[in-house]
Structures are given as structure tokens and as C-alpha cells.
Enzyme design. Structure first.
Site, PDB file in Angstrom:
ATOM      1  N   HIS A  41       0.834  -1.203   0.000  1.00 27.27           N
ATOM      2  CA  HIS A  41       0.000   0.000   0.000  1.00 27.27           C
ATOM      3  C   HIS A  41       0.869   1.253   0.000  1.00 27.27           C
ATOM      4  O   HIS A  41       0.689   2.158  -0.837  1.00 27.27           O
ATOM      5  CB  HIS A  41      -0.901  -0.008   1.233  1.00 27.27           C
ATOM      6  CG  HIS A  41      -1.782   1.202   1.340  1.00 27.27           C
ATOM      7  ND1 HIS A  41      -3.069   1.230   0.853  1.00 27.27           N
ATOM      8  CD2 HIS A  41      -1.565   2.434   1.874  1.00 27.27           C
ATOM      9  CE1 HIS A  41      -3.600   2.426   1.072  1.00 27.27           C
ATOM     10  NE2 HIS A  41      -2.706   3.168   1.699  1.00 27.27           N
ATOM     11  N   GLU A  42       1.823   1.294   0.904  1.00 27.21           N
ATOM     12  CA  GLU A  42       2.687   2.471   0.982  1.00 27.21           C
ATOM     13  C   GLU A  42       3.629   2.565  -0.211  1.00 27.21           C
ATOM     14  O   GLU A  42       3.998   3.664  -0.637  1.00 27.21           O
ATOM     15  CB  GLU A  42       3.486   2.446   2.287  1.00 27.21           C
ATOM     16  CG  GLU A  42       2.633   2.408   3.551  1.00 27.21           C
ATOM     17  CD  GLU A  42       1.649   3.561   3.634  1.00 27.21           C
ATOM     18  OE1 GLU A  42       1.904   4.617   3.037  1.00 27.21           O
ATOM     19  OE2 GLU A  42       0.605   3.398   4.296  1.00 27.21           O
TER      20      GLU A  42
ATOM     21  N   HIS B 130       1.932   4.576  -2.884  1.00 26.68           N
ATOM     22  CA  HIS B 130       2.073   6.016  -2.638  1.00 26.68           C
ATOM     23  C   HIS B 130       3.475   6.490  -3.008  1.00 26.68           C
ATOM     24  O   HIS B 130       3.653   7.533  -3.656  1.00 26.68           O
ATOM     25  CB  HIS B 130       1.827   6.327  -1.152  1.00 26.68           C
ATOM     26  CG  HIS B 130       0.412   6.131  -0.713  1.00 26.68           C
ATOM     27  ND1 HIS B 130      -0.666   6.587  -1.435  1.00 26.68           N
ATOM     28  CD2 HIS B 130      -0.098   5.556   0.413  1.00 26.68           C
ATOM     29  CE1 HIS B 130      -1.786   6.293  -0.777  1.00 26.68           C
ATOM     30  NE2 HIS B 130      -1.462   5.661   0.326  1.00 26.68           N
TER      31      HIS B 130
END
Length: 381
Positions: free
Chosen positions: A34-35, A38
Site C-alpha cells: 500500500h505504501e 504512494h
């Protein structure tokens, strides 16, 4: 019954390992990807990244790369964050004070200085990475191990079930559901499972003739092999190995990828239907679980092998991706909502409005966490 007190610490430690290690593995994989979403889109957009953290709280170990990003592992392993330059905190709340004190070069690379499109893409990349991870896991495990399939032929109809009321009979082959082709029995199960209380038009083949019946699935509570209860929509038909010819099929890389996409879409559809069902009163909110429930399920699934644990990670990755897309400030969906307002009005919302939104978002997230913990604790036996 005598207890060996000397062996008690070892027993507690072993139990902790059984419960915690699978949980931390699953959570770390999901949070990292998920990170990473980003991070990658942020870097591509030219935004300066201050930190990439797995976990919160005090740093346990870390390293700073040549771009100035601090990669670190922190003490509380219940999430993570990417902190961009210009963020006041890990929730990406903007800090005008930090920008005023920065150099012109750093201000140009601040998150707030990027175009609204680049900011939106950077924020959306986290949940999208969760969905891509799920597709990759489902596809890889299906390609490596194949899948078990069976023909959509009815072997038994439960008395007084929706199928019995609709006139479905043993020996019927289900060919379609609301016009969609049904190839395997699992296709029918997936289609029905998200449509409790909704009439479904089933196409049947019986004795060489085709007919259509309307059946409305019931929501029933079932129990898995570990004793965990869950709710699912059913119509009350059974397929056995003799008539449905259950078999193992290997998949090509393209077929495995298609399988990964279809599985991920099904989970998204099922989750959205579940959330909608809660608001309609058709689903029970006590099915929502928190870290305790996830740890319990992770430890149970880990006993089945590594591939099932990976599939659990895929399921949770989708759930976390969808959760982050909720339009709640502090979550990715809340940021995207702010950017939508900014794009519509031609300028960002004021810092005061955004701060108020983050406070409301924090309260909502905390309420959700408390509710999930309550479900975890009240559901334990």
C-alpha cells in the site's frame, strides 16, 4: 491437574508465535505494498519523500537513501505511512508553517506544490496497489497449484429452500444467472453469495430443454472448518463429486491472470454489497473484525499452508484498499474528496476547513476501530 510452571513461559511464547507471526506477516506485506504505491507515484510526480515507515511509534531500525528518504521499521506494527515534504504528520495533513520555512527548491517539491492531478494519483496509488497485490497473489497461487472446478449440475435440493420453492430439481444444469454464463458450480456460488433477498433469473437445462426460473437467495449463517461463523446468501442446492465431476484444472499464465482479476473483482463486489447491506439492514455489522480477529484467522489459515495464508493476505489487501477509499478525512478517500472539491472550485480548501475535516475523520476512524475491537472481544468464546 498439575501444571509445570517452569514450562509456562515457553508455552506462552510458543502461543504468541503461533498467533502473532502469521498476523505480522500478512499485515506487513499488505502495508508495504500500500505504501509502496504512494511512494512510487509520489517519486514519479517529483514529490520529495521524507519517510517510508512500516509501523508507528519509536523507530527500531532504519536507513536513509540517497534521495533523503528515511526507510524505517517502527515499534507498533499496526500500519505504516509515507510522509511527503510539506506534511505536518503521518496522516498527510498539510503544514503551511513548514512550507514557509522551507527553501524555494524544497517548496517546489512539496506535496502541496504538485498539481491536483498528481496529488490525487499519488493518494489513489495506495489502494490501487492493494488491488494489484491481490490480483498477483490470486493469479500466482492459481498458476502454481491450479484450481478445483465442478460442473453446475444440481445433485440435491434442500427442502423448503429458495431453490425448492422455485422448482429447481436434482439433475438440472444451471447455464446462466441474470443472463451471465455459468460455467462452473463455483460461478453460481459466487453470483448468489452477494445477492441475498434479490430475485435472480436462473437459466436451466433439464432433459434437453431450456427453462428459466426466478429464485431469491436467503441469508444464512454458516461455519467454517475452524468454527468461525459467517453469513452468506444461498439458494439451497448441493453439487456432489459424482454429478458435478469435480476436478483439478491447470491454468495458463493468461488464464491465471484472468482468474486473479475475477477473484479480486468478486471480493470487491462482495465487500461493497456487504457494506451496503449493513445500511439497508440486510447484513449484520458484527461481521466486521479488527486486529484480534485478523490475528486469529491468520493463525488458523497458517496451519493450512503458505498458499492459503497468501490468499488470506490477498483478501485483506482488498479490504484495506476499499477501507482507505472511504470518503473519510485521514483516509485516502478523504484526501481524494478534498482534491475533488479543489478541482471543482479551482483552489484548495482552507487550512481551517481541512483541519476540521481531519478531526472529524479521526473521530470516525477511532469509532470504527473501537467497534471492530468490540466485535473481536464480544465474539470470543
Amino acid at each position: 491437574m498439575d501444571m509445570d510452571l517452569a514450562s509456562l513461559p515457553d508455552a506462552i511464547w510458543n502461543m504468541a508465535l503461533i498467533k502473532i507471526v502469521p498476523f505480522l506477516f500478512v499485515l506487513t506485506v499488505i502495508v508495504f505494498f500500500h505504501e509502496l504505491g504512494h511512494y512510487l507515484i509520489g517519486r514519479w510526480s517529483g514529490i520529495k519523500i521524507m519517510a517510508f515507515s512500516i509501523g508507528f511509534g519509536p523507530e527500531l531500525v532504519g536507513v536513509t537513501d540517497r534521495h533523503g528518504t528515511r526507510w524505517k521499521l517502527c515499534a507498533i506494527p499496526l500500519g505504516g505511512y509515507v510522509k511527503f515534504f510539506g506534511d505536518e504528520n503521518a496522516a498527510s495533513m498539510p503544514s503551511d508553517a513548514a512550507l514557509r520555512e522551507a527553501s524555494a527548491e524544497d517548496r517546489a517539491r512539496a506535496f502541496q506544490s504538485a498539481s491536483v492531478g498528481k496529488r490525487a494519483a499519488t493518494v489513489a496509488a495506495g489502494p490501487i496497489a492493494n488491488f494489484i497485490l491481490a490480483i498477483a497473489i490470486f493469479a500466482a497461487t492459481a498458476y502454481a497449484s491450479g484450481i478445483v472446478v465442478g460442473d453446475p449440475i444440481v445433485s440435491e435440493v434442500r427442502p423448503n429452500s429458495p431453490a425448492a420453492v422455485a422448482g429447481i430439481q436434482p439433475g438440472d444444469r444451471v447455464t446462466s444467472a441474470d443472463g451471465e454464463r455459468i460455467r462452473y458450480f463455483s460461478d453460481l456460488q459466487r453470483y448468489v453469495s452477494t445477492r441475498a433477498g434479490e430475485p435472480i433469473q436462473l437459466g436451466l437445462e433439464r432433459g434437453g430443454a431450456n427453462k428459466t426460473v426466478s429464485v431469491t437467495p436467503d441469508l444464512q449463517t454458516q461455519t467454517d472448518g475452524f468454527g468461525n461463523s459467517y453469513q452468506v446468501a444461498v439458494i439451497g442446492i448441493v453439487a456432489n463429486s459424482e454429478q458435478a465431476a469435480f476436478r483439478h484444472e491447470n491454468l495458463s499464465p493468461v488464464e491465471a491472470l484472468n482468474y486473479g482479476v475475477s477473484q479480486t473483482w468478486f471480493v470487491i463486489e462482495r465487500t461493497v454489497a456487504f457494506i451496503g447491506g449493513i445500511f439497508r439492514g440486510a447484513e449484520k455489522a458484527d461481521q466486521i473484525g479488527g486486529p484480534i480477529k485478523i490475528a486469529q484467522v491468520s493463525s488458523q489459515v497458517a496451519t493450512l499452508g503458505f498458499a492459503p495464508l497468501l490468499n488470506l493476505a490477498a483478501l485483506l489487501s482488498i479490504s484495506i484498499g476499499l477501507l482507505n477509499l472511504l470518503p473519510i478525512p485521514m483516509l485516502d478517500g478523504g484526501h481524494l474528496l478534498f482534491y475533488a472539491f479543489e478541482a471543482a472550485r479551482g483552489k484548495p480548501l482552507s487550512e481551517r476547513v481541512q483541519e476540521f475535516g481531519f478531526r472529524i475523520g479521526l473521530a470516525l476512524v477511532m469509532l470504527l476501530m473501537v467497534f471492530a475491537f468490540w466485535n473481536d472481544l464480544s465474539g470470543r468464546t
